[in-house]
Design a protein around this motif. Sequence first.
Motif, PDB file in Angstrom:
ATOM      1  N   UNK A 293       0.835  -1.202   0.000  1.00  0.00           N
ATOM      2  CA  UNK A 293       0.000   0.000   0.000  1.00  0.00           C
ATOM      3  C   UNK A 293       0.866   1.248   0.000  1.00  0.00           C
ATOM      4  N   UNK A 294       1.955   1.235   0.773  1.00  0.00           N
ATOM      5  CA  UNK A 294       2.855   2.381   0.804  1.00  0.00           C
ATOM      6  C   UNK A 294       3.526   2.590  -0.551  1.00  0.00           C
ATOM      7  N   UNK A 295       3.973   1.520  -1.175  1.00  0.00           N
ATOM      8  CA  UNK A 295       4.625   1.637  -2.476  1.00  0.00           C
ATOM      9  C   UNK A 295       3.669   2.134  -3.549  1.00  0.00           C
ATOM     10  N   UNK A 296       2.412   1.747  -3.466  1.00  0.00           N
ATOM     11  CA  UNK A 296       1.440   2.135  -4.490  1.00  0.00           C
ATOM     12  C   UNK A 296       0.850   3.521  -4.254  1.00  0.00           C
ATOM     13  N   UNK A 297       0.961   4.027  -3.029  1.00  0.00           N
ATOM     14  CA  UNK A 297       0.453   5.377  -2.722  1.00  0.00           C
ATOM     15  C   UNK A 297       1.540   6.153  -1.991  1.00  0.00           C
ATOM     16  N   UNK A 298       2.665   6.434  -2.651  1.00  0.00           N
ATOM     17  CA  UNK A 298       3.840   6.983  -1.964  1.00  0.00           C
ATOM     18  C   UNK A 298       3.635   8.352  -1.349  1.00  0.00           C
ATOM     19  N   UNK A 299       2.683   9.131  -1.820  1.00  0.00           N
ATOM     20  CA  UNK A 299       2.469  10.454  -1.250  1.00  0.00           C
ATOM     21  C   UNK A 299       1.607  10.468  -0.009  1.00  0.00           C
ATOM     22  N   UNK A 300       1.016   9.328   0.325  1.00  0.00           N
ATOM     23  CA  UNK A 300       0.055   9.303   1.425  1.00  0.00           C
ATOM     24  C   UNK A 300       0.717   9.115   2.784  1.00  0.00           C
ATOM     25  N   UNK A 301       1.709   8.228   2.860  1.00  0.00           N
ATOM     26  CA  UNK A 301       2.292   7.860   4.150  1.00  0.00           C
ATOM     27  C   UNK A 301       3.672   8.474   4.314  1.00  0.00           C
ATOM     28  N   UNK A 302       3.907   9.073   5.450  1.00  0.00           N
ATOM     29  CA  UNK A 302       5.213   9.656   5.717  1.00  0.00           C
ATOM     30  C   UNK A 302       6.256   8.608   6.063  1.00  0.00           C
ATOM     31  N   UNK A 303       5.813   7.430   6.494  1.00  0.00           N
ATOM     32  CA  UNK A 303       6.763   6.365   6.828  1.00  0.00           C
ATOM     33  C   UNK A 303       6.062   5.022   6.757  1.00  0.00           C
ATOM     34  N   UNK A 304       6.883   3.972   6.574  1.00  0.00           N
ATOM     35  CA  UNK A 304       6.374   2.605   6.474  1.00  0.00           C
ATOM     36  C   UNK A 304       7.378   1.663   7.113  1.00  0.00           C
ATOM     37  N   UNK A 305       6.895   0.750   7.941  1.00  0.00           N
ATOM     38  CA  UNK A 305       7.754  -0.256   8.555  1.00  0.00           C
ATOM     39  C   UNK A 305       7.004  -1.577   8.639  1.00  0.00           C
ATOM     40  N   UNK A 306       7.727  -2.635   9.005  1.00  0.00           N
ATOM     41  CA  UNK A 306       7.098  -3.952   9.071  1.00  0.00           C
ATOM     42  C   UNK A 306       7.837  -4.858  10.031  1.00  0.00           C
ATOM     43  N   UNK A 307       7.068  -5.758  10.659  1.00  0.00           N
ATOM     44  CA  UNK A 307       7.604  -6.868  11.433  1.00  0.00           C
ATOM     45  C   UNK A 307       7.453  -8.136  10.595  1.00  0.00           C
ATOM     46  N   UNK A 308       8.544  -8.786  10.277  1.00  0.00           N
ATOM     47  CA  UNK A 308       8.533 -10.078   9.585  1.00  0.00           C
ATOM     48  C   UNK A 308       7.553 -10.120   8.415  1.00  0.00           C
ATOM     49  N   UNK A 309       7.689  -9.214   7.439  1.00  0.00           N
ATOM     50  CA  UNK A 309       6.730  -9.182   6.332  1.00  0.00           C
ATOM     51  C   UNK A 309       6.938 -10.293   5.316  1.00  0.00           C
ATOM     52  N   UNK A 310       5.868 -10.673   4.636  1.00  0.00           N
ATOM     53  CA  UNK A 310       5.964 -11.535   3.460  1.00  0.00           C
ATOM     54  C   UNK A 310       6.358 -10.619   2.309  1.00  0.00           C
ATOM     55  N   UNK A 311       7.617 -10.615   1.928  1.00  0.00           N
ATOM     56  CA  UNK A 311       8.093  -9.601   0.990  1.00  0.00           C
ATOM     57  C   UNK A 311       7.847  -9.976  -0.463  1.00  0.00           C
ATOM     58  N   UNK A 312       7.725 -11.278  -0.750  1.00  0.00           N
ATOM     59  CA  UNK A 312       7.478 -11.710  -2.129  1.00  0.00           C
ATOM     60  C   UNK A 312       6.405 -12.801  -2.136  1.00  0.00           C
ATOM     61  N   UNK A 313       5.144 -12.412  -1.927  1.00  0.00           N
ATOM     62  CA  UNK A 313       4.064 -13.399  -1.818  1.00  0.00           C
ATOM     63  C   UNK A 313       3.789 -14.162  -3.106  1.00  0.00           C
ATOM     64  N   UNK A 314       4.240 -13.635  -4.251  1.00  0.00           N
ATOM     65  CA  UNK A 314       3.989 -14.326  -5.514  1.00  0.00           C
ATOM     66  C   UNK A 314       4.767 -15.627  -5.637  1.00  0.00           C
ATOM     67  N   UNK A 315       5.832 -15.789  -4.842  1.00  0.00           N
ATOM     68  CA  UNK A 315       6.627 -17.018  -4.908  1.00  0.00           C
ATOM     69  C   UNK A 315       6.664 -17.786  -3.596  1.00  0.00           C
TER      70      UNK A 315
END
Length: 277
Positions: free
Chosen positions: A156-178
Amino acid sequence: MKVLSTSKSHGGIQGVYSHSSEVCACEMTFAVFAPPQAVEGHVPVLWYLSGLTCTHANVMDKGEYRRLAAELGLVIVCPDTSPRGADVPDEKDNWQFGCGAGFYVDATQAPYAKNYRMYSYVAEELPALVAANFPVDMSRQSIFGHSMGGHGALTIALRTPGRFRSCSAFAPIVQPTTAGWSRPALEKYLGSDENSWRAYDATLLIEDGHRYGELLVDQGTADGFLQDGLRPWLLEEACKKAGIALTLRMQEGYDHSYNFISTFMDDHLRWHAARLA
């Protein structure tokens, strides 16, 4: 909007609410912590997206965010992870799909397309509802999440870069397509054309030209899902190629649970607060 419960905590109010969602075509529940500063005016808002099998309640009960959120003056919004209800299609014996496993996508395949529209719900419908009913400064928003929710926060942050001032994650699924635990869900929600999956994969979004200023990721080294499902080194590689500043902290001995999340919750809240000031 219905008020399901409210409780005072650290001078603020922890509430649980529900509403009839047009996007998800069902009743949706979410939690909001309003800090004491919200009485005096609009304050920044931080969105937390939860992981597989969770509801709004998991982080609310085990995330240990209220003390510091009250000190820093942050509204914390915790949506549910999927549509729910008797009329919502589900696979009750599959914890990686259906209720509790919306993957923050807008489904295009029957019978899921009617209800499973969590991307639009989190990115559009719920923010409008929160803005209309809570003292939030929508010009100061940030987002974070755990596991499936970390995947959601990143995409969501990558697709709407002007909306969020910061983005972080705990143990994210970084490549769900594989990843083995997310590929079957993406196919059921989005169909067999894997090009349509790219919009919900952080590493592929970066490959396709989406950019974000900086990211913070914490990952436990004792996480049982690290090698097969999470694979943060793939995000690290994508960010390095794209020139995105990624702080990846491998936390020795920590697993995938809320014991891990609550340990580093203060770090993330302070990191976001500094960028929301």
